[in-house]
Design an enzyme around this catalytic site. Sequence first.
Site, PDB file in Angstrom:
ATOM      1  N   SER A  20       1.038  -1.209   0.090  1.00  0.00           N
ATOM      2  CA  SER A  20      -0.120  -0.071  -0.054  1.00  0.00           C
ATOM      3  C   SER A  20       0.751   1.020   0.128  1.00  0.00           C
ATOM      4  CB  SER A  20      -1.056  -0.124   1.245  1.00  0.00           C
ATOM      5  OG  SER A  20      -1.694   1.434   1.436  1.00  0.00           O
ATOM      6  N   SER A  22      -0.433   4.163   0.777  1.00  0.00           N
ATOM      7  CA  SER A  22      -0.973   5.427   1.886  1.00  0.00           C
ATOM      8  C   SER A  22       0.045   5.668   2.871  1.00  0.00           C
ATOM      9  CB  SER A  22      -2.310   4.605   2.430  1.00  0.00           C
ATOM     10  OG  SER A  22      -3.256   4.643   1.440  1.00  0.00           O
ATOM     11  N   LYS A  71     -14.503  -2.202   3.376  1.00  0.00           N
ATOM     12  CA  LYS A  71     -15.485  -0.758   3.236  1.00  0.00           C
ATOM     13  C   LYS A  71     -17.019  -0.877   3.362  1.00  0.00           C
ATOM     14  CE  LYS A  71     -12.209   1.165  -0.249  1.00  0.00           C
ATOM     15  NZ  LYS A  71     -11.983   1.827  -1.617  1.00  0.00           N
ATOM     16  N   ASP A 107     -13.408   8.586  -2.027  1.00  0.00           N
ATOM     17  CA  ASP A 107     -12.794   7.985  -3.356  1.00  0.00           C
ATOM     18  C   ASP A 107     -13.390   8.955  -4.538  1.00  0.00           C
ATOM     19  OD1 ASP A 107     -11.369   5.835  -2.323  1.00  0.00           O
ATOM     20  OD2 ASP A 107     -13.049   4.447  -2.255  1.00  0.00           O
ATOM     21  N   GLY A 132     -17.369  -0.279 -15.848  1.00  0.00           N
ATOM     22  CA  GLY A 132     -17.206  -0.933 -14.706  1.00  0.00           C
ATOM     23  C   GLY A 132     -18.532  -0.668 -13.731  1.00  0.00           C
ATOM     24  N   GLY A 134     -18.093  -2.044 -10.091  1.00  0.00           N
ATOM     25  CA  GLY A 134     -18.020  -2.288  -8.895  1.00  0.00           C
ATOM     26  C   GLY A 134     -17.780  -1.136  -7.925  1.00  0.00           C
ATOM     27  N   GLN A 258      -7.655  11.171  -3.090  1.00  0.00           N
ATOM     28  CA  GLN A 258      -8.614  10.563  -2.099  1.00  0.00           C
ATOM     29  C   GLN A 258      -7.866  10.537  -0.926  1.00  0.00           C
ATOM     30  OE1 GLN A 258      -8.270   7.765  -0.260  1.00  0.00           O
ATOM     31  NE2 GLN A 258      -6.353   6.984  -1.201  1.00  0.00           N
TER      32      GLN A 258
HETATM   33  P1  ATR Z   1     -13.371  -2.594  -7.427  1.00  0.00           P
HETATM   34  O1  ATR Z   1     -13.802  -2.256  -6.044  1.00  0.00           O
HETATM   35  O2  ATR Z   1     -11.961  -1.877  -7.799  1.00  0.00           O
HETATM   36  O3  ATR Z   1     -14.245  -1.616  -8.285  1.00  0.00           O
HETATM   37  P2  ATR Z   1     -14.492  -4.891  -8.172  1.00  0.00           P
HETATM   38  O4  ATR Z   1     -15.923  -4.447  -7.343  1.00  0.00           O
HETATM   39  O5  ATR Z   1     -14.164  -6.250  -7.952  1.00  0.00           O
HETATM   40  O6  ATR Z   1     -13.694  -3.721  -7.827  1.00  0.00           O
HETATM   41  O7  ATR Z   1     -15.219  -4.308  -9.887  1.00  0.00           O
HETATM   42  C1  ATR Z   1     -14.297  -4.779 -10.557  1.00  0.00           C
HETATM   43  C2  ATR Z   1     -14.834  -4.095 -11.852  1.00  0.00           C
HETATM   44  O8  ATR Z   1     -14.102  -4.460 -13.193  1.00  0.00           O
HETATM   45  C3  ATR Z   1     -16.367  -4.823 -12.329  1.00  0.00           C
HETATM   46  O9  ATR Z   1     -16.993  -3.814 -13.147  1.00  0.00           O
HETATM   47  C4  ATR Z   1     -15.864  -6.076 -13.448  1.00  0.00           C
HETATM   48  O10 ATR Z   1     -16.815  -6.225 -14.407  1.00  0.00           O
HETATM   49  P3  ATR Z   1     -17.945  -7.497 -13.948  1.00  0.00           P
HETATM   50  O11 ATR Z   1     -18.856  -7.076 -12.956  1.00  0.00           O
HETATM   51  O12 ATR Z   1     -18.185  -8.132 -15.324  1.00  0.00           O
HETATM   52  O13 ATR Z   1     -17.084  -8.653 -13.175  1.00  0.00           O
HETATM   53  C5  ATR Z   1     -14.764  -5.164 -13.847  1.00  0.00           C
HETATM   54  N1  ATR Z   1     -13.807  -6.054 -14.659  1.00  0.00           N
HETATM   55  C6  ATR Z   1     -12.914  -7.058 -14.201  1.00  0.00           C
HETATM   56  N2  ATR Z   1     -12.197  -7.784 -15.059  1.00  0.00           N
HETATM   57  C7  ATR Z   1     -12.757  -7.294 -16.452  1.00  0.00           C
HETATM   58  C8  ATR Z   1     -12.136  -7.737 -17.745  1.00  0.00           C
HETATM   59  N3  ATR Z   1     -11.533  -8.530 -17.704  1.00  0.00           N
HETATM   60  N4  ATR Z   1     -13.186  -7.056 -18.663  1.00  0.00           N
HETATM   61  C9  ATR Z   1     -14.038  -6.280 -18.416  1.00  0.00           C
HETATM   62  N5  ATR Z   1     -14.259  -5.882 -17.296  1.00  0.00           N
HETATM   63  C10 ATR Z   1     -13.649  -6.220 -16.101  1.00  0.00           C
END
Ligand code: ATR
Length: 282
Positions: A20, A22, A71, A107, A132, A134, A258
Amino acid sequence: MIISTKTKLLGLLGYPLGHSLSPIMHNTAFESLDLDKIYIPIEVLPENLETVVRGMAKMNFEGFNVTIPHKIEIMKYLDEIDEYAKCIGAVNTVVVHEGTLKGYNTDGMGFLKSFEESTGTKIHGKNVFILGSGGASRAISMTLALKKANKIYICNRTYERAVSLAEDINKQTGAESVAVKHEYDHMKKAIADCHVLINTTSVGMSPHIDSSPLDRELLTPSLTVCDAVYNPRKTRLLKDAEEMGCTTVEGLKMLVNQGAEAFEIWTGIKAPAELMLKAISK
Ligand code: ATR
């Protein structure tokens, strides 16, 4: 520095913490301003989170950051949660005050500050395409919605997650957010309507440094392209964007901002963001 009984503690709770950045970022900032504070990494397994947090509330901690996987779970143990963090549904920064705990999420604001500094413009009224769905996407998209971005397109490999996030954004903020299928034509149409494109997926992260989450033909010079990935500092997506004539915003700046937001919440002092960036750029 000399640690004494007066030294205030800050820290990072997560598991695993790996390398990390941080601690070096915050300790450099404390030292430069001659603040009697130290920031320590604390690896905590999920089953020990409550015990550790309750203990920290009774110690000389002024606050702490929270990262993966705590989190969301941390929210159970807080006395108060700021409106942004409530909306996002996750906390990454906690203030300890006389034994009580208040949670924040920096964030999204970290992203926003990076965007505004890099482009000299506000997000208000802009159309944004986010890749994304996530945790990172949630923090950024909710913040942009609260800051009155005009339209937010959410595009994700797993379409249902994009739909669910877009619905949440609309419900909680009254914004106009729509899910986009992860298919070339759908993406092209949505991106053509946008001023800003943000990657929040892990695609392009070391060691897969030649991968990009997006076909480079989809990038047009009028776009500002932002990548939450900061290792490597210049991702394939950002290299492509530069070559296509786009303005770019690096993930490392978001990381620093952040941290700077958290620093300011804890200390009430303006964070030395340039110095913090330098400390983690080595
Ligand atoms: P974080 O907290 O960093 O956002 P996360 O909650 O695990 O991490 O989310 C990862 C994001 O990256 C998700 O949107 C994931 O898509 P899925 O919902 O389909 O899993 C996306 N992601 C990860 N690997 C990917 C890949 N190879 N191609 C496209 N999207 C990907």
